[in-house]
Scaffold this active site. Structure first.
Site, PDB file in Angstrom:
ATOM      1  CG  HIS A 257      -1.715  -1.021   1.565  1.00 49.78           C
ATOM      2  ND1 HIS A 257      -1.447  -2.144   2.351  1.00 49.78           N
ATOM      3  CD2 HIS A 257      -3.103  -0.899   1.264  1.00 49.78           C
ATOM      4  CE1 HIS A 257      -2.546  -2.861   2.323  1.00 49.78           C
ATOM      5  NE2 HIS A 257      -3.502  -2.450   1.778  1.00 49.78           N
TER       6      HIS A 257
ATOM      7  CG  ASP B 233       1.817  -0.881   3.536  1.00 54.64           C
ATOM      8  OD1 ASP B 233       1.011  -0.464   4.126  1.00 54.64           O
ATOM      9  OD2 ASP B 233       1.409  -2.044   2.472  1.00 54.64           O
TER      10      ASP B 233
END
Ligand code: XLS
Ligand code: NI
Ligand code: NI
Length: 439
Positions: free
Chosen positions: A100, A103
């Site tokens: 993501h 992240d």
């Protein structure tokens, strides 16, 4: 370069007899199964969020493992995390990863900070990818964590949230394109509703489709040639999520004419939450030509949430692999370990062991699925079960050459007789026999 996991060596295949905790017992990249190397059957992918960020926090307690990578300054920590990620992936022999936007970055409270940090860290990851040869499976945007998405992202009643989600997807697509990802995933954690008494469901679904269409338009115009994936999940965090399961997501894809660009990314634990088996979800996608990718994890079915355990159940994995073997493969997809360690599994070695057991489980699942296919008894049983449609009036049904009048005339002449057995117990026994040969 600093070594983050000094006690984890390069993980090698040592065979089924090995007692080495840090070795593959079944995943042997070069072993040929059904005419293809294991490494071609699986494009194993490392999920950055669980592998690098998840620290063991649960609803009742703080983290139990350190994910600071020895750094306090935010940007330096994000870079150290990337260094550690590529070290771990290389040691485990991963060829792919998924992430993501949030992240890989330092915490980014505003969209502008996120955009800048993501662009910076994308370049940083690209250097690691070029050096290691590790590739991107799919990218995605986290549109569920920030307060701005509390009512939904692409299904929010509020334009500001909708536009924010668009901004995040646009930037995550840019990152995915730059890193050569073959997929882009939408998991709608907040795309759903809590109660109908404040919700216009039809408005939200139409708006979600408009959002997906804009994502496709932007992606295609900017060089994204891969597949968009919808990852169904019935609930958690939202009470009623719109992409409940494979069948629901497929009907959405069909209703809004998205079939050209979209397939499904199916997750084991989400299947259980929807009251299905993982193989059911994969079958539904396969027969509709929409099997795109999988998130490999396992549900602890005695608790009712997304526990994301590393795969461990060989039989159920074999049934999933059977579906994948019977499909045309997943050309843009990966076998992504969206799996996390249990909270007490908190030392350095566990970082490797979870993946080793997960990969070995898939290798065993592949071998068992191949045996089921080669053995042929199950496929033959299924074929024979439908054989009354292969001749006479049955054949006419398949060829659309009959009608209710003719079927009625046939039925009225029937002498009631018992239909054949479904033989479920016998078929279960075959799987056990194939699984345990040599025990
Ligand atoms: C959460 C989902 C998530 C997606 C990516 O339950 O599995 O991790 O895979 O957003
Ligand atoms: Ni997932
Ligand atoms: Ni999940």
């Amino acid at each position: 370069m600093k070594e983050y996991y000094p006690n984890i060596p390069k993980i090698e295949y040592e065979g089924a007899k090995s007692k080495n905790m840090l070795a593959f017992k079944h995943y042997n990249k070069d072993e040929v199964v059904l005419g293809k190397k294991m490494s071609d059957h699986f494009k194993f992918s490392f999920a950055y969020w669980h592998g690098m960020n998840y620290d063991g926090t649960d609803m009742f307690g703080v983290g139990t493992y350190d994910r600071t990578y020895g750094e306090t300054e935010a940007r330096t920590r994000a870079k150290a995390k990337a260094d550690a990620a590529f070290e771990l992936m290389s040691k485990l022999g991963f060829d792919y990863f998924c992430f993501h936007d949030v992240d890989i970055c330092e915490p980014s409270p505003t969209l502008r900070e996120l955009k800048d940090n993501l662009a910076y860290m994308t370049d940083y990851l690209k250097e690691h990818m070029d050096r290691s040869g590790i590739k991107l499976g799919w990218g995605t945007a986290n549109m569920f964590g920030a307060p701005r998405y509390k009512h939904g992202a692409a299904t929010s009643p509020y334009l500001d949230a909708y536009a924010s989600a668009a901004c995040q997807v646009k930037n995550a697509l840019d990152a995915t394109i730059k890193l050569g990802g073959t997929g882009y995933t939408f998991w709608g954690g907040r795309e759903g509703y809590e109660t109908l008494i404040n919700t216009d469901m039809s408005f939200e679904l139409d708006n979600l489709a408009r959002f997906y269409k804009m994502a496709v338009e932007y992606g295609r115009a900017n060089g994204f040639k891969g597949t968009f994936f919808i990852e169904p999940k019935p609930k958690e965090p939202t009470m009623h999520q719109y992409d409940f399961d494979a069948a629901t997501a497929i009907s959405f894809i069909q209703n809004y004419d998205l079939k050209q660009d979209f397939k499904l990314n199916l997750e084991g634990n989400h299947a259980s939450l929807a009251g299905h088996t993982f193989e059911h979800e994969v079958r539904v996608a396969r027969i509709n030509g929409l099997l795109g990718s999988i998130d490999a994890n396992h549900a602890e079915t005695l608790v009712g949430w997304d526990t994301d355990e590393f795969p461990k159940d060989v039989r159920s994995t074999a049934l999933v692999m059977y579906e994948i073997l019977k499909s045309d493969g997943m050309p843009d997809g990966v076998v992504n370990f969206d799996s996390k360690l249990r909270r007490p599994s908190s030392d350095e070695l566990d970082n490797a062991i979870g993946f080793i057991v997960g990969m070995d489980t898939y290798a065993l699942g592949l071998k068992l699925a191949a045996k089921i296919i080669e053995d042929g008894r199950i496929d033959k049983f299924i074929e024979e079960r439908y054989s009354s449609f292969q001749s006479g009036l049955g054949k006419k049904v398949l060829e659309d050459r009959t009608n209710f009048e003719e079927l009625e005339a046939y039925a009225l002449e029937l002498e009631e007789q018992a239909l054949p057995s479904g033989r479920q117990e016998y078929l279960n026994g075959i799987i056990n026999e194939l699984m345990c040969q040599g025990l």
